[in-house]
Design a protein around this motif. Structure first.
Motif, PDB file in Angstrom:
ATOM      1  N   VAL A   1       0.193  -6.949   4.859  1.00 16.62           N
ATOM      2  CA  VAL A   1       0.198  -5.645   4.205  1.00 16.62           C
ATOM      3  C   VAL A   1       1.536  -4.977   4.465  1.00 16.62           C
ATOM      4  O   VAL A   1       1.988  -4.881   5.614  1.00 16.62           O
ATOM      5  CB  VAL A   1      -0.947  -4.755   4.719  1.00 16.62           C
ATOM      6  CG1 VAL A   1      -0.779  -3.326   4.222  1.00 16.62           C
ATOM      7  CG2 VAL A   1      -2.294  -5.321   4.271  1.00 16.62           C
TER       8      VAL A   1
ATOM      9  N   SER B   1      -6.388   2.134   3.355  1.00 18.28           N
ATOM     10  CA  SER B   1      -5.929   1.167   2.351  1.00 18.28           C
ATOM     11  C   SER B   1      -5.707  -0.203   2.981  1.00 18.28           C
ATOM     12  O   SER B   1      -6.134  -1.231   2.433  1.00 18.28           O
ATOM     13  CB  SER B   1      -4.626   1.647   1.705  1.00 18.28           C
ATOM     14  OG  SER B   1      -4.820   2.820   0.950  1.00 18.28           O
ATOM     15  N   ALA B   2      -5.051  -0.217   4.138  1.00 17.24           N
ATOM     16  CA  ALA B   2      -4.790  -1.489   4.817  1.00 17.24           C
ATOM     17  C   ALA B   2      -6.081  -2.161   5.241  1.00 17.24           C
ATOM     18  O   ALA B   2      -6.235  -3.382   5.106  1.00 17.24           O
ATOM     19  CB  ALA B   2      -3.890  -1.252   6.028  1.00 17.24           C
TER      20      ALA B   2
ATOM     21  N   THR C   1       2.361   0.901  -4.860  1.00 15.72           N
ATOM     22  CA  THR C   1       1.103   0.263  -4.512  1.00 15.72           C
ATOM     23  C   THR C   1       0.834  -0.928  -5.414  1.00 15.72           C
ATOM     24  O   THR C   1       1.223  -0.926  -6.589  1.00 15.72           O
ATOM     25  CB  THR C   1      -0.073   1.259  -4.608  1.00 15.72           C
ATOM     26  OG1 THR C   1      -1.277   0.611  -4.185  1.00 15.72           O
ATOM     27  CG2 THR C   1      -0.265   1.773  -6.025  1.00 15.72           C
TER      28      THR C   1
ATOM     29  N   PHE D   1      -5.862   2.436  -4.271  1.00 19.46           N
ATOM     30  CA  PHE D   1      -5.265   2.842  -3.001  1.00 19.46           C
ATOM     31  C   PHE D   1      -4.488   4.158  -3.103  1.00 19.46           C
ATOM     32  O   PHE D   1      -4.152   4.745  -2.078  1.00 19.46           O
ATOM     33  CB  PHE D   1      -4.322   1.751  -2.466  1.00 19.46           C
ATOM     34  CG  PHE D   1      -5.021   0.506  -1.984  1.00 19.46           C
ATOM     35  CD1 PHE D   1      -6.380   0.498  -1.758  1.00 19.46           C
ATOM     36  CD2 PHE D   1      -4.300  -0.659  -1.761  1.00 19.46           C
ATOM     37  CE1 PHE D   1      -7.029  -0.647  -1.318  1.00 19.46           C
ATOM     38  CE2 PHE D   1      -4.928  -1.813  -1.310  1.00 19.46           C
ATOM     39  CZ  PHE D   1      -6.296  -1.798  -1.092  1.00 19.46           C
TER      40      PHE D   1
ATOM     41  N   ALA E   1      -7.709  -3.787   2.309  1.00 12.56           N
ATOM     42  CA  ALA E   1      -6.974  -5.003   1.949  1.00 12.56           C
ATOM     43  C   ALA E   1      -7.316  -6.153   2.887  1.00 12.56           C
ATOM     44  O   ALA E   1      -7.644  -7.264   2.440  1.00 12.56           O
ATOM     45  CB  ALA E   1      -5.468  -4.728   1.971  1.00 12.56           C
TER      46      ALA E   1
ATOM     47  N   ILE F   1       0.856  -1.183   0.000  1.00 11.24           N
ATOM     48  CA  ILE F   1       0.000   0.000   0.000  1.00 11.24           C
ATOM     49  C   ILE F   1       0.896   1.238   0.000  1.00 11.24           C
ATOM     50  O   ILE F   1       2.009   1.211   0.544  1.00 11.24           O
ATOM     51  CB  ILE F   1      -0.954   0.030   1.212  1.00 11.24           C
ATOM     52  CG1 ILE F   1      -0.164   0.041   2.527  1.00 11.24           C
ATOM     53  CG2 ILE F   1      -1.917  -1.143   1.153  1.00 11.24           C
ATOM     54  CD1 ILE F   1      -1.020   0.253   3.745  1.00 11.24           C
TER      55      ILE F   1
ATOM     56  N   VAL G   1      -3.153   5.551   4.840  1.00 11.92           N
ATOM     57  CA  VAL G   1      -2.557   4.231   5.040  1.00 11.92           C
ATOM     58  C   VAL G   1      -3.530   3.287   5.739  1.00 11.92           C
ATOM     59  O   VAL G   1      -3.722   2.138   5.329  1.00 11.92           O
ATOM     60  CB  VAL G   1      -1.249   4.358   5.844  1.00 11.92           C
ATOM     61  CG1 VAL G   1      -0.803   2.999   6.387  1.00 11.92           C
ATOM     62  CG2 VAL G   1      -0.145   4.968   4.989  1.00 11.92           C
TER      63      VAL G   1
END
Length: 344
Positions: free
Chosen positions: A211, A198-199, A185, A190, A202, A175, A195
């Motif tokens: 990640v 995005s995590a 990425t 993302f 995921a 990410i 952060v």
């Protein structure tokens, strides 16, 4: 089990002290992995990062291809140099045949071999697994794409990752930092996201176990965001005036019983409460509601579509606009914590 990691650049001699500092911070925060590209002409950099990883019991794996192996004086049947450098895993980036990958995976050194989840031919997976002595020495990790508009779609990433996950092979992706216009990425969507968000997206796919923060020099805040996202998805709620003490309990717990419905997301936890009917209004996309008349359970419903008012549901707030996109990515039984934000 969810793992979080950082990207390093052990080949950058001029930045090695800064890279070690970031690895130290990550180690102290409980990060579990470090990934790095390597340069056979700067072996000391590998040692420096490996020593930090070993100090904090982090899994240190590096990118290899046939040229990298040759530069280190190694081969698929001779990987001793990496063991001597305290490397724990080798990511077969590109250029290896399936038979060479099998040979590397059957090493007697305990080295993990990472398959390239973005490009590995999944129709060969079962064959590889049948030939590898210990599947525990197999992992998978995606590529990263720093150039804008070149990364994978989330849908394709999930599709590819599922093939590995279903066979017991844990999958990693990268990410980016939102500070980087062209950050490292795996997934295009993302770019520009925080952060933590995005995590969370995921992890909520259910097929990503690991990640890795794709910025080699993340801020302290970004490092902390990833730690938080490993534990739960944070959803910020703009709270309406008049919130009662009983209703406020929804912000003091983590919800582990998360269920995805057609019209809503349901969050449940066993707890005593005395929530009375209040603010019975129509429910809309992003409306955060709590059920009244449920003395033994706190039951929150976040709506994804507009529906009529129901006397059983108190509308206590709405998902913050910046977090509305999360409604499409929340996963079944993936932990959630609601964070209150006061209206200004």
């Amino acid at each position: 089990m969810r793992s979080i990691g950082i990207l390093s650049q052990a080949w950058r001699k001029e930045k090695i002290n800064q890279l070690k500092e970031v690895a130290e911070k990550a180690g102290r925060l409980g990060y579990t992995e470090v990934w790095s590209g390597v340069d056979p002409q700067y072996v000391e950099g590998v040692r420096e990062i490996a020593n930090v990883a070993e100090k904090y019991n982090m899994y240190f794996f590096v990118d290899i291809n046939p040229d990298i192996l040759k530069g280190f004086g190694a081969s698929p049947s001779n990987l001793q140099v990496f063991k001597d450098l305290k490397v724990k895993g080798l990511r077969a980036d590109y250029g290896f045949s399936v038979e060479e990958i099998i040979k590397m995976a059957n090493n007697d050194l305990g080295l993990v071999i990472e398959l390239n989840a973005s490009i590995f031919p999944t129709d060969k997976l079962d064959y590889v697994i049948s030939k590898v002595r210990d599947i525990e020495l197999l992992k998978a990790s995606h590529d990263f794409y720093p150039i804008k508009y070149t990364a994978l779609s989330l849908e394709d990433t999930v599709k590819k990752s599922k093939e590995f996950k279903e066979r017991g092979i844990p999958v990693a992706l990268f990410i980016p930092s939102p500070r980087e216009v062209e950050g490292r990425t795996t997934v295009e969507v993302f770019r520009g996201k925080d952060v933590g968000k995005s995590a969370s997206i995921a992890f909520n796919t259910g097929v990503i176990d690991r990640v890795i923060l794709g910025d080699p020099f993340p801020t302290d805040e970004e490092l902390s965001e990833l730690v938080e996202a490993r534990e739960y998805t944070k959803v910020r709620v703009l709270v309406y005036p008049g919130l009662t003490e009983e209703e406020n309990k929804v912000f003091s717990v983590k919800f582990y019983d998360v269920r995805i419905k057609e019209y809503s997301v349901a969050l449940n936890t066993l707890a005593k409460n005395d929530i009375k009917p209040r603010n019975i209004t129509r429910r809309f996309r992003g409306a955060v509601t709590v059920m009244n008349g449920r003395p033994d359970v706190i039951e929150v419903w976040i709506f994804k579509r507009e529906v009529e008012a129901d006397r059983r549901f108190n509308v206590i707030g709405e998902v913050l606009p910046e977090d509305m996109d999360l409604l499409e990515y929340l996963g079944e039984r993936m932990p959630i914590k609601l964070v209150p934000v006061e209206m200004k």
